[in-house]
Design an enzyme around this catalytic site. Sequence first.
Site: not given
Length: 413
Positions: A168, A304, A315, A336, A341, A399
Amino acid sequence: MERVAVTGIGAVSPLGNSLRESWNAAKAGISGIAAITRFDVADVKWKVAGELKGFDATAYLTPKEINRLDPFVYYAVAAAMMASEDAELNTRKRRNYVSSGAIIIGSSRGGISYLEKEIKKKFSLQKSRLSVRISPYLMPATTISMASSHVAQKLGIKGYCLGISHACSSGTGAIGEAYRLVKAGYKGPVFCGGTEAPLCRICIEGYGSSGSLSRIADSTASRPFDKTRDGFVLSEGACIIVIEGYEQAVKRGVRVYGEIIGYGNTTDAFHQTMPSPEGEARAIKSALDEAGLKPEDIDYINAHGTATKLGDEAETRAIKMSCGKKAYHIPITSVKSMTGHMLAASGSLEAAFTLLTMNEGVITPTINLTQKDPACDLDYVTEMRKYPVTNALSHSFGFGGVNTVLLFRKTRS
């Protein structure tokens, strides 16, 4: 070392088929999330996504190109062509400058939609005992680097070319690597960003099976930092920006959206899917250190903010670890909540929105945040806020524990 300026931006997203449409929708707090229409979801637990609406690939590509490429390339080409026009690089006298330029585009899933289509075709026809020929364009159409390669072909770029995949963080990482290139003195404009077209059954079920996707079946499904959040919403789109040396941008007499002054790239070395606040904090600190700034200098964070239980908590902790007491006084937002996403494309669109925030002095809201999670206790903006921003961070995490952070500065003379 060169100062690095952003001079052009192009985008297609669930909020609109241009940067301006997307930005206006974001300021208004409009959700781009709706019921999935690409395939039948009657037997699927995850019902919503962030689809592009009314996107016309024929405005950018020939029928042959459309047939031979995956949509993730369509979106990259559209965004890059709009960015080129925005940066005033479409004129005849700019041709040599563009041809000597570079392109770096990231994607997490590449041509997975085209791949799924060909696999479905082969196995459905085999059941009928018919002869099946896989498309000769399957391999080139699905490779990650095809977005960069085809954009280069369309724009006539003959310099540095790179396709990267960094989960991502791919789009943000592409911008960061482009920044390093220009900072080191690379000549010519660099087109960089992310593109993604993952709205197919294999991706929805794959991310869903991993426990990452929300099961809420309406436009409020993406709920970053909210107590009721249950996962992210998968989306598609692209955002490409143009960066070049500041002096060259001034010489050309073009608008400068802002400057990139820091880039952090770290890995957690920890877990395949579980995020590490320590790794994310190191990326934030790395960007600050490169820019020679302290947490007290940061005016805004574009988070994020995926709306996963572990991700949002991690986060929040990372911001506290890297910014100390200042963390509680920095306005934070998650795009988002409106776009879902977009994987690689999210980071680059969020970078673009960060630049527009600095230019217009407005912070877009985090929608669907009505019950703040006690573990997420920072200043998350829930209504559009007028706020002067000089220095801003934009975060992307993925990831494998990959973390990328960009630091932007409002242009000064």
